[in-house]
Design a protein around this motif. Structure first.
Motif, PDB file in Angstrom:
ATOM      1  N   ILE A   1       0.844  -1.199   0.000  1.00  0.00           N
ATOM      2  CA  ILE A   1       0.000   0.000   0.000  1.00  0.00           C
ATOM      3  C   ILE A   1       0.878   1.248   0.000  1.00  0.00           C
ATOM      4  O   ILE A   1       0.710   2.141  -0.818  1.00  0.00           O
ATOM      5  CB  ILE A   1      -0.913   0.026   1.242  1.00  0.00           C
ATOM      6  N   ALA A   2       1.825   1.311   0.942  1.00  0.00           N
ATOM      7  CA  ALA A   2       2.691   2.481   1.084  1.00  0.00           C
ATOM      8  C   ALA A   2       4.023   2.043   1.677  1.00  0.00           C
ATOM      9  O   ALA A   2       4.084   1.085   2.439  1.00  0.00           O
ATOM     10  CB  ALA A   2       2.040   3.516   1.990  1.00  0.00           C
ATOM     11  N   THR A   3       5.084   2.760   1.308  1.00  0.00           N
ATOM     12  CA  THR A   3       6.404   2.480   1.870  1.00  0.00           C
ATOM     13  C   THR A   3       6.995   3.763   2.446  1.00  0.00           C
ATOM     14  O   THR A   3       6.679   4.863   2.000  1.00  0.00           O
ATOM     15  CB  THR A   3       7.384   1.922   0.819  1.00  0.00           C
ATOM     16  N   ASN A   4       7.843   3.606   3.425  1.00  0.00           N
ATOM     17  CA  ASN A   4       8.552   4.722   4.042  1.00  0.00           C
ATOM     18  C   ASN A   4       9.972   4.694   3.475  1.00  0.00           C
ATOM     19  O   ASN A   4      10.863   4.051   4.024  1.00  0.00           O
ATOM     20  CB  ASN A   4       8.548   4.569   5.552  1.00  0.00           C
ATOM     21  N   ARG A   5      10.184   5.373   2.365  1.00  0.00           N
ATOM     22  CA  ARG A   5      11.460   5.297   1.670  1.00  0.00           C
ATOM     23  C   ARG A   5      12.597   5.958   2.450  1.00  0.00           C
ATOM     24  O   ARG A   5      13.746   5.566   2.333  1.00  0.00           O
ATOM     25  CB  ARG A   5      11.324   5.931   0.294  1.00  0.00           C
ATOM     26  N   LYS A   6      12.284   6.962   3.247  1.00  0.00           N
ATOM     27  CA  LYS A   6      13.327   7.650   4.004  1.00  0.00           C
ATOM     28  C   LYS A   6      13.813   6.855   5.211  1.00  0.00           C
ATOM     29  O   LYS A   6      14.865   7.134   5.757  1.00  0.00           O
ATOM     30  CB  LYS A   6      12.816   9.003   4.480  1.00  0.00           C
ATOM     31  N   ALA A   7      13.030   5.873   5.637  1.00  0.00           N
ATOM     32  CA  ALA A   7      13.376   5.137   6.860  1.00  0.00           C
ATOM     33  C   ALA A   7      14.729   4.456   6.737  1.00  0.00           C
ATOM     34  O   ALA A   7      15.539   4.504   7.662  1.00  0.00           O
ATOM     35  CB  ALA A   7      12.295   4.119   7.181  1.00  0.00           C
ATOM     36  N   ARG A   8      14.991   3.802   5.626  1.00  0.00           N
ATOM     37  CA  ARG A   8      16.270   3.091   5.469  1.00  0.00           C
ATOM     38  C   ARG A   8      17.436   4.057   5.302  1.00  0.00           C
ATOM     39  O   ARG A   8      18.573   3.691   5.548  1.00  0.00           O
ATOM     40  CB  ARG A   8      16.195   2.119   4.301  1.00  0.00           C
ATOM     41  N   HIS A   9      17.158   5.283   4.888  1.00  0.00           N
ATOM     42  CA  HIS A   9      18.204   6.295   4.764  1.00  0.00           C
ATOM     43  C   HIS A   9      18.524   6.920   6.119  1.00  0.00           C
ATOM     44  O   HIS A   9      19.685   7.157   6.446  1.00  0.00           O
ATOM     45  CB  HIS A   9      17.767   7.379   3.776  1.00  0.00           C
ATOM     46  N   ASN A  10      17.501   7.179   6.922  1.00  0.00           N
ATOM     47  CA  ASN A  10      17.691   7.875   8.191  1.00  0.00           C
ATOM     48  C   ASN A  10      17.966   6.960   9.370  1.00  0.00           C
ATOM     49  O   ASN A  10      18.377   7.434  10.431  1.00  0.00           O
ATOM     50  CB  ASN A  10      16.456   8.721   8.512  1.00  0.00           C
ATOM     51  N   PHE A  11      17.715   5.650   9.215  1.00  0.00           N
ATOM     52  CA  PHE A  11      17.869   4.726  10.328  1.00  0.00           C
ATOM     53  C   PHE A  11      18.647   3.486   9.918  1.00  0.00           C
ATOM     54  O   PHE A  11      18.548   3.040   8.776  1.00  0.00           O
ATOM     55  CB  PHE A  11      16.491   4.281  10.860  1.00  0.00           C
ATOM     56  N   ALA A  12      19.379   2.924  10.852  1.00  0.00           N
ATOM     57  CA  ALA A  12      20.019   1.620  10.670  1.00  0.00           C
ATOM     58  C   ALA A  12      19.037   0.584  11.210  1.00  0.00           C
ATOM     59  O   ALA A  12      18.718   0.578  12.393  1.00  0.00           O
ATOM     60  CB  ALA A  12      21.335   1.563  11.428  1.00  0.00           C
TER      61      ALA A  12
ATOM     62  N   LEU B   1       7.191  -3.237  10.854  1.00  0.00           N
ATOM     63  CA  LEU B   1       7.753  -2.353  11.859  1.00  0.00           C
ATOM     64  C   LEU B   1       9.215  -2.717  12.080  1.00  0.00           C
ATOM     65  O   LEU B   1       9.551  -3.896  12.154  1.00  0.00           O
ATOM     66  CB  LEU B   1       6.959  -2.507  13.163  1.00  0.00           C
ATOM     67  N   ALA B   2      10.076  -1.710  12.187  1.00  0.00           N
ATOM     68  CA  ALA B   2      11.503  -1.967  12.365  1.00  0.00           C
ATOM     69  C   ALA B   2      11.990  -1.386  13.677  1.00  0.00           C
ATOM     70  O   ALA B   2      11.616  -0.279  14.065  1.00  0.00           O
ATOM     71  CB  ALA B   2      12.295  -1.355  11.220  1.00  0.00           C
ATOM     72  N   LEU B   3      12.820  -2.154  14.350  1.00  0.00           N
ATOM     73  CA  LEU B   3      13.568  -1.660  15.495  1.00  0.00           C
ATOM     74  C   LEU B   3      14.831  -1.049  14.907  1.00  0.00           C
ATOM     75  O   LEU B   3      15.600  -1.737  14.228  1.00  0.00           O
ATOM     76  CB  LEU B   3      13.902  -2.811  16.444  1.00  0.00           C
ATOM     77  N   ALA B   4      15.023   0.253  15.104  1.00  0.00           N
ATOM     78  CA  ALA B   4      16.078   0.954  14.373  1.00  0.00           C
ATOM     79  C   ALA B   4      16.835   1.920  15.272  1.00  0.00           C
ATOM     80  O   ALA B   4      16.344   2.349  16.312  1.00  0.00           O
ATOM     81  CB  ALA B   4      15.461   1.726  13.213  1.00  0.00           C
ATOM     82  N   ARG B   5      18.049   2.228  14.822  1.00  0.00           N
ATOM     83  CA  ARG B   5      18.890   3.224  15.487  1.00  0.00           C
ATOM     84  C   ARG B   5      19.113   4.357  14.482  1.00  0.00           C
ATOM     85  O   ARG B   5      19.412   4.108  13.322  1.00  0.00           O
ATOM     86  CB  ARG B   5      20.223   2.605  15.881  1.00  0.00           C
ATOM     87  N   GLY B   6      18.958   5.579  14.920  1.00  0.00           N
ATOM     88  CA  GLY B   6      19.116   6.733  14.037  1.00  0.00           C
ATOM     89  C   GLY B   6      20.540   6.864  13.527  1.00  0.00           C
ATOM     90  O   GLY B   6      21.494   6.644  14.269  1.00  0.00           O
ATOM     91  N   LYS B   7      20.658   7.217  12.247  1.00  0.00           N
ATOM     92  CA  LYS B   7      21.981   7.435  11.660  1.00  0.00           C
ATOM     93  C   LYS B   7      22.355   8.899  11.808  1.00  0.00           C
ATOM     94  O   LYS B   7      21.511   9.782  11.729  1.00  0.00           O
ATOM     95  CB  LYS B   7      21.964   7.106  10.163  1.00  0.00           C
ATOM     96  N   GLN B   8      23.647   9.136  11.973  1.00  0.00           N
ATOM     97  CA  GLN B   8      24.145  10.499  11.985  1.00  0.00           C
ATOM     98  C   GLN B   8      24.615  10.847  10.577  1.00  0.00           C
ATOM     99  O   GLN B   8      24.695   9.989   9.701  1.00  0.00           O
ATOM    100  CB  GLN B   8      25.268  10.637  12.996  1.00  0.00           C
ATOM    101  N   ALA B   9      24.937  12.097  10.352  1.00  0.00           N
ATOM    102  CA  ALA B   9      25.279  12.567   9.006  1.00  0.00           C
ATOM    103  C   ALA B   9      26.469  11.809   8.425  1.00  0.00           C
ATOM    104  O   ALA B   9      26.460  11.442   7.250  1.00  0.00           O
ATOM    105  CB  ALA B   9      25.582  14.064   9.032  1.00  0.00           C
ATOM    106  N   HIS B  10      27.510  11.535   9.231  1.00  0.00           N
ATOM    107  CA  HIS B  10      28.680  10.852   8.692  1.00  0.00           C
ATOM    108  C   HIS B  10      28.356   9.402   8.322  1.00  0.00           C
ATOM    109  O   HIS B  10      28.934   8.844   7.395  1.00  0.00           O
ATOM    110  CB  HIS B  10      29.866  10.935   9.663  1.00  0.00           C
ATOM    111  N   ASP B  11      27.417   8.778   9.043  1.00  0.00           N
ATOM    112  CA  ASP B  11      27.000   7.421   8.690  1.00  0.00           C
ATOM    113  C   ASP B  11      26.293   7.415   7.343  1.00  0.00           C
ATOM    114  O   ASP B  11      26.505   6.514   6.523  1.00  0.00           O
ATOM    115  CB  ASP B  11      26.059   6.848   9.753  1.00  0.00           C
ATOM    116  N   LYS B  12      25.466   8.415   7.105  1.00  0.00           N
ATOM    117  CA  LYS B  12      24.747   8.506   5.834  1.00  0.00           C
ATOM    118  C   LYS B  12      25.727   8.717   4.684  1.00  0.00           C
ATOM    119  O   LYS B  12      25.602   8.093   3.625  1.00  0.00           O
ATOM    120  CB  LYS B  12      23.739   9.661   5.871  1.00  0.00           C
ATOM    121  N   ARG B  13      26.717   9.577   4.897  1.00  0.00           N
ATOM    122  CA  ARG B  13      27.716   9.823   3.849  1.00  0.00           C
ATOM    123  C   ARG B  13      28.515   8.565   3.551  1.00  0.00           C
ATOM    124  O   ARG B  13      28.808   8.262   2.391  1.00  0.00           O
ATOM    125  CB  ARG B  13      28.657  10.960   4.272  1.00  0.00           C
TER     126      ARG B  13
END
Length: 157
Positions: free
Chosen positions: A10-21, A122-134
């Motif tokens: 139905i819907a996906t959260n595309r930013k979730a995998r970018h912003n969270f581990a 539902l995902a159990l996730a840890r937030g990524k910091q900017a250097h992790d994203k890079r």
């Protein structure tokens, strides 16, 4: 009428995998009202700002946007309301224990129908910091370049 088979997204959260581990995922049921199900069947949902919390030993999904059903009348549902997620007690206790240990959050990855039932991944996730994203972007780019070079060598270029 036969029941639906298979899985339809139905819907996906595309930013979730970018912003969270993503550490672990769970498929949960969701408590919905009648017009919400009809709106979901039309694909009118957004997980952009959605998040889950634990309240009184239950898991609740906040800020999930399900648009009003077009043919609904006064029976239409509130667009953004908190909705209860359905998990087994053991899974809830496991999630609560893991969330108390560290800096973890519950993020919905996607919403889908499985055999006619509305489900939320539902995902159990840890937030990524900017250097992790890079670093993730750099790794993805390097992997893409390696695959491109391998393809060129196989073709004899």
């Amino acid at each position: 009428m036969p029941r639906e088979k298979g899985r339809s997204v139905i819907a996906t959260n595309r930013k979730a995998r970018h912003n969270f581990a993503i550490l672990e995922t769970f498929e949960t049921g969701i408590v919905l009202q009648g017009t919400e199900v009809k709106a979901l069947r039309q694909g009118k949902a957004s997980l952009v700002d959605a998040f889950a919390t634990v309240e009184d030993g239950e898991i609740w999904l906040h800020a999930l946007h399900i648009a009003e059903y077009g043919q609904g009348s006064w029976t239409n549902h509130p667009v953004r309301r908190k909705r209860k997620l359905l998990l087994h007690r053991q899974e809830i206790d496991q999630l609560i224990g893991k969330m108390q240990d560290g800096n973890l959050t519950l993020v919905p990855l996607d919403m889908h129908f499985t055999d006619g039932y509305a489900k939320v991944e539902l995902a159990l996730a840890r937030g990524k910091q900017a250097h992790d994203k890079r670093r993730d972007i750099a790794e993805r780019t390097a992997k893409r370049e390696v695959e491109r070079e391998i393809g060129r060598r196989v073709k004899g270029m």
